[in-house]
Scaffold this motif. Sequence first.
Motif, PDB file in Angstrom:
ATOM      1  N   ALA A 100       0.802  -1.321   0.125  1.00 33.67           N
ATOM      2  CA  ALA A 100       0.108  -0.045  -0.119  1.00 33.67           C
ATOM      3  C   ALA A 100       0.865   1.210   0.082  1.00 33.67           C
ATOM      4  O   ALA A 100       0.278   2.236   0.141  1.00 33.67           O
ATOM      5  N   GLY A 101       2.358   1.179   0.054  1.00 33.47           N
ATOM      6  CA  GLY A 101       3.227   2.403   0.111  1.00 33.47           C
ATOM      7  C   GLY A 101       3.466   2.745   1.325  1.00 33.47           C
ATOM      8  O   GLY A 101       4.336   3.675   1.116  1.00 33.47           O
ATOM      9  N   ALA A 102       3.194   2.078   2.140  1.00 30.63           N
ATOM     10  CA  ALA A 102       3.694   2.238   3.715  1.00 30.63           C
ATOM     11  C   ALA A 102       4.919   1.477   3.997  1.00 30.63           C
ATOM     12  O   ALA A 102       5.356   0.457   3.218  1.00 30.63           O
ATOM     13  N   LEU A 103       5.356   1.711   5.171  1.00 33.21           N
ATOM     14  CA  LEU A 103       6.439   0.711   5.741  1.00 33.21           C
ATOM     15  C   LEU A 103       5.766  -0.421   6.577  1.00 33.21           C
ATOM     16  O   LEU A 103       5.412  -0.114   7.693  1.00 33.21           O
ATOM     17  N   GLY A 104       6.017  -1.751   6.009  1.00 35.94           N
ATOM     18  CA  GLY A 104       5.604  -2.819   7.022  1.00 35.94           C
ATOM     19  C   GLY A 104       6.701  -3.078   8.066  1.00 35.94           C
ATOM     20  O   GLY A 104       7.661  -2.938   7.914  1.00 35.94           O
ATOM     21  N   SER A 105       6.387  -3.509   9.177  1.00 34.07           N
ATOM     22  CA  SER A 105       7.175  -3.970  10.002  1.00 34.07           C
ATOM     23  C   SER A 105       7.034  -5.442  10.829  1.00 34.07           C
ATOM     24  O   SER A 105       5.812  -6.047  10.781  1.00 34.07           O
ATOM     25  N   LEU A 106       8.138  -6.120  11.067  1.00 36.95           N
ATOM     26  CA  LEU A 106       8.022  -7.417  11.484  1.00 36.95           C
ATOM     27  C   LEU A 106       8.737  -7.487  12.942  1.00 36.95           C
ATOM     28  O   LEU A 106      10.070  -7.143  13.073  1.00 36.95           O
ATOM     29  N   GLY A 107       8.141  -8.039  13.935  1.00 41.25           N
ATOM     30  CA  GLY A 107       8.600  -8.259  15.405  1.00 41.25           C
ATOM     31  C   GLY A 107       9.560  -9.598  15.308  1.00 41.25           C
ATOM     32  O   GLY A 107       9.487 -10.307  14.419  1.00 41.25           O
ATOM     33  N   THR A 108      10.303  -9.497  16.228  1.00 43.05           N
ATOM     34  CA  THR A 108      11.116 -10.768  16.627  1.00 43.05           C
ATOM     35  C   THR A 108      10.938 -11.358  17.800  1.00 43.05           C
ATOM     36  O   THR A 108      11.620 -12.450  18.187  1.00 43.05           O
ATOM     37  N   ALA A 109      10.275 -10.855  18.792  1.00 44.41           N
ATOM     38  CA  ALA A 109       9.894 -11.543  20.317  1.00 44.41           C
ATOM     39  C   ALA A 109       9.934 -12.941  20.290  1.00 44.41           C
ATOM     40  O   ALA A 109       9.051 -13.412  19.760  1.00 44.41           O
ATOM     41  N   VAL A 110      10.755 -13.547  21.110  1.00 42.31           N
ATOM     42  CA  VAL A 110      10.644 -15.194  21.478  1.00 42.31           C
ATOM     43  C   VAL A 110      10.884 -15.962  20.404  1.00 42.31           C
ATOM     44  O   VAL A 110      10.869 -17.173  20.581  1.00 42.31           O
ATOM     45  N   ARG A 111      10.765 -15.533  19.094  1.00 38.40           N
ATOM     46  CA  ARG A 111      11.066 -16.438  18.060  1.00 38.40           C
ATOM     47  C   ARG A 111      12.631 -16.634  17.594  1.00 38.40           C
ATOM     48  O   ARG A 111      13.527 -15.735  17.827  1.00 38.40           O
ATOM     49  N   PRO A 112      13.199 -17.839  17.500  1.00 39.94           N
ATOM     50  CA  PRO A 112      14.432 -18.288  17.226  1.00 39.94           C
ATOM     51  C   PRO A 112      14.745 -17.671  15.886  1.00 39.94           C
ATOM     52  O   PRO A 112      13.967 -17.574  15.028  1.00 39.94           O
ATOM     53  N   PRO A 113      16.128 -17.672  15.844  1.00 35.86           N
ATOM     54  CA  PRO A 113      16.433 -16.907  14.417  1.00 35.86           C
ATOM     55  C   PRO A 113      16.356 -17.767  13.104  1.00 35.86           C
ATOM     56  O   PRO A 113      15.816 -17.271  12.439  1.00 35.86           O
ATOM     57  N   ALA A 114      15.944 -19.027  13.200  1.00 33.84           N
ATOM     58  CA  ALA A 114      15.761 -19.900  12.155  1.00 33.84           C
ATOM     59  C   ALA A 114      14.218 -19.573  11.629  1.00 33.84           C
ATOM     60  O   ALA A 114      13.907 -19.467  10.640  1.00 33.84           O
ATOM     61  N   ASP A 115      13.198 -19.184  12.696  1.00 35.93           N
ATOM     62  CA  ASP A 115      11.838 -18.689  12.288  1.00 35.93           C
ATOM     63  C   ASP A 115      11.886 -17.633  11.712  1.00 35.93           C
ATOM     64  O   ASP A 115      11.287 -17.248  10.721  1.00 35.93           O
ATOM     65  N   LEU A 116      12.873 -16.473  12.243  1.00 34.68           N
ATOM     66  CA  LEU A 116      12.799 -15.232  11.842  1.00 34.68           C
ATOM     67  C   LEU A 116      13.421 -15.229  10.291  1.00 34.68           C
ATOM     68  O   LEU A 116      12.694 -14.478   9.486  1.00 34.68           O
ATOM     69  N   ARG A 117      14.217 -15.880  10.079  1.00 37.75           N
ATOM     70  CA  ARG A 117      14.743 -15.933   8.571  1.00 37.75           C
ATOM     71  C   ARG A 117      13.666 -16.713   7.607  1.00 37.75           C
ATOM     72  O   ARG A 117      13.552 -16.252   6.699  1.00 37.75           O
ATOM     73  N   ARG A 118      13.056 -17.561   8.168  1.00 39.38           N
ATOM     74  CA  ARG A 118      11.804 -18.037   7.255  1.00 39.38           C
ATOM     75  C   ARG A 118      10.843 -16.746   7.119  1.00 39.38           C
ATOM     76  O   ARG A 118      10.314 -16.749   6.020  1.00 39.38           O
ATOM     77  N   GLN A 119      10.678 -16.093   8.155  1.00 43.47           N
ATOM     78  CA  GLN A 119       9.490 -15.071   8.017  1.00 43.47           C
ATOM     79  C   GLN A 119      10.045 -13.820   7.049  1.00 43.47           C
ATOM     80  O   GLN A 119       9.574 -13.571   6.167  1.00 43.47           O
ATOM     81  N   TRP A 120      11.362 -13.616   7.072  1.00 46.59           N
ATOM     82  CA  TRP A 120      12.073 -12.813   6.129  1.00 46.59           C
ATOM     83  C   TRP A 120      11.934 -13.053   4.695  1.00 46.59           C
ATOM     84  O   TRP A 120      11.607 -12.207   4.060  1.00 46.59           O
ATOM     85  N   ALA A 121      12.144 -14.265   4.749  1.00 47.95           N
ATOM     86  CA  ALA A 121      12.271 -14.853   3.176  1.00 47.95           C
ATOM     87  C   ALA A 121      10.858 -14.965   2.602  1.00 47.95           C
ATOM     88  O   ALA A 121      10.634 -14.518   1.557  1.00 47.95           O
ATOM     89  N   ARG A 122       9.942 -15.131   3.290  1.00 49.76           N
ATOM     90  CA  ARG A 122       8.461 -15.123   2.815  1.00 49.76           C
ATOM     91  C   ARG A 122       8.143 -13.530   2.663  1.00 49.76           C
ATOM     92  O   ARG A 122       7.372 -13.278   1.735  1.00 49.76           O
ATOM     93  N   MET A 123       8.532 -12.709   3.377  1.00 51.87           N
ATOM     94  CA  MET A 123       8.103 -11.238   3.222  1.00 51.87           C
ATOM     95  C   MET A 123       9.136 -10.900   1.712  1.00 51.87           C
ATOM     96  O   MET A 123       8.184 -10.425   1.049  1.00 51.87           O
ATOM     97  N   ARG A 124      10.225 -11.298   1.618  1.00 48.20           N
ATOM     98  CA  ARG A 124      10.721 -10.775   0.253  1.00 48.20           C
ATOM     99  C   ARG A 124      10.086 -11.583  -0.948  1.00 48.20           C
ATOM    100  O   ARG A 124      10.232 -10.935  -2.076  1.00 48.20           O
ATOM    101  N   GLU A 125       9.365 -12.750  -0.666  1.00 48.62           N
ATOM    102  CA  GLU A 125       8.694 -13.513  -1.484  1.00 48.62           C
ATOM    103  C   GLU A 125       7.418 -12.349  -1.879  1.00 48.62           C
ATOM    104  O   GLU A 125       6.932 -12.246  -3.311  1.00 48.62           O
ATOM    105  N   LEU A 126       6.861 -12.097  -1.078  1.00 48.74           N
ATOM    106  CA  LEU A 126       5.496 -11.362  -1.116  1.00 48.74           C
ATOM    107  C   LEU A 126       5.689  -9.826  -1.599  1.00 48.74           C
ATOM    108  O   LEU A 126       4.648  -9.291  -2.065  1.00 48.74           O
ATOM    109  N   THR A 127       6.825  -9.163  -1.382  1.00 47.94           N
ATOM    110  CA  THR A 127       6.901  -7.862  -1.716  1.00 47.94           C
ATOM    111  C   THR A 127       8.412  -7.297  -1.835  1.00 47.94           C
ATOM    112  O   THR A 127       9.092  -8.003  -1.114  1.00 47.94           O
ATOM    113  N   ASP A 128       8.622  -6.527  -2.929  1.00 46.85           N
ATOM    114  CA  ASP A 128       9.934  -5.908  -2.850  1.00 46.85           C
ATOM    115  C   ASP A 128      10.340  -4.714  -2.272  1.00 46.85           C
ATOM    116  O   ASP A 128      11.441  -4.057  -2.239  1.00 46.85           O
TER     117      ASP A 128
END
Length: 323
Positions: A36-64
């Motif tokens: 929508a042209g705004a800045l999306g944000s992703l939290g990290t609390a209590v998630r292990p880095p492996a989960d976070l990396r999967r989230q970030w990869a999915r984010m980059r699949e959904l938007t550039d």
Amino acid sequence: MLRTRLCDVLGIDVPVIGAPYGPYEQVELAAAVCRAGALGSLGTAVRPPADLRRQWARMRELTDRPFAVNHTLRPLDEEAFRATLDERPAAISFHLGVPADLIGRAHDAGIRWIQQVMDVRQAEQAVLAGADVIVAQGGEAGGQGGEVSTMVLVPQVVDIAGDTPVVAAGGIADGRGLAAALALGAQGVAVGTRLLASVEMGIAQEWKDRIVAAEARDTFKPVHSARFMPPFSRPDAYGSPRSLRTPFLEEVEAHPERVRPAEVGPRLVQAVLDGRGHEFLPFTGQSAALVHDVLPAGEIVRRMVDDAETVLRRAAEACGAAR
């Protein structure tokens, strides 16, 4: 299209930042906010880095589009922070303390820093530490925050910030809030509760329904939150949650001595990871009183910007007619 200097700093089209939501499922929401042209944000609390990396990869699949990754001092997960630096998102957002050393590390990696502050002292620290954007979060906000109201805090931070763009947060759910923030000298807004009640946000429908039905006084700050919230990593960090009421929170308020942090903390974290966090601590701000439906995130952002333009135009016309 409404545009401010914040847009140039963050590489976005409209002056709106979607709040991060700790460990909750939020990738679909953040991507929709970005589209929508705004800045999306992703939290990290209590998630292990492996989960976070999967989230970030999915984010980059959904938007550039640019997005932010959030960290806090309650507590700071150093491994997750290092993973974020390796990922190199457009920005790191941070709250519950102003860590100058971490800001330096982010800048060394070429990452912008969005620092949320809850009082004037923190705003001064953020300016000295070189934050690229300062979010002045009023006590009306959901999640973890301070006590000073948005209407008081934003102009104070604007006066301190100089050329650093200031973003208003807390109590903002529509175009009127965005227009008011701009009138106070802010360059944009950060939106939390309104986007919790979005189609894409991965929380229980019961929580969304409670937000839609809530009045401002249905939210509160539990007095004894330190008995169930995670500890802070540094001595000068602070913040307390604002939430809708639950039987768990009522019990904590009535009998804090019965709450054993070592037992309750892990139970609460597991409930969040299991999708039942709203049964214990449904973070919600006072702006729930302005939320009347659950909408797609893109529509929420577009309506907010369009309505703000209308409000600002009408205010200018009214001032002109009054001369």
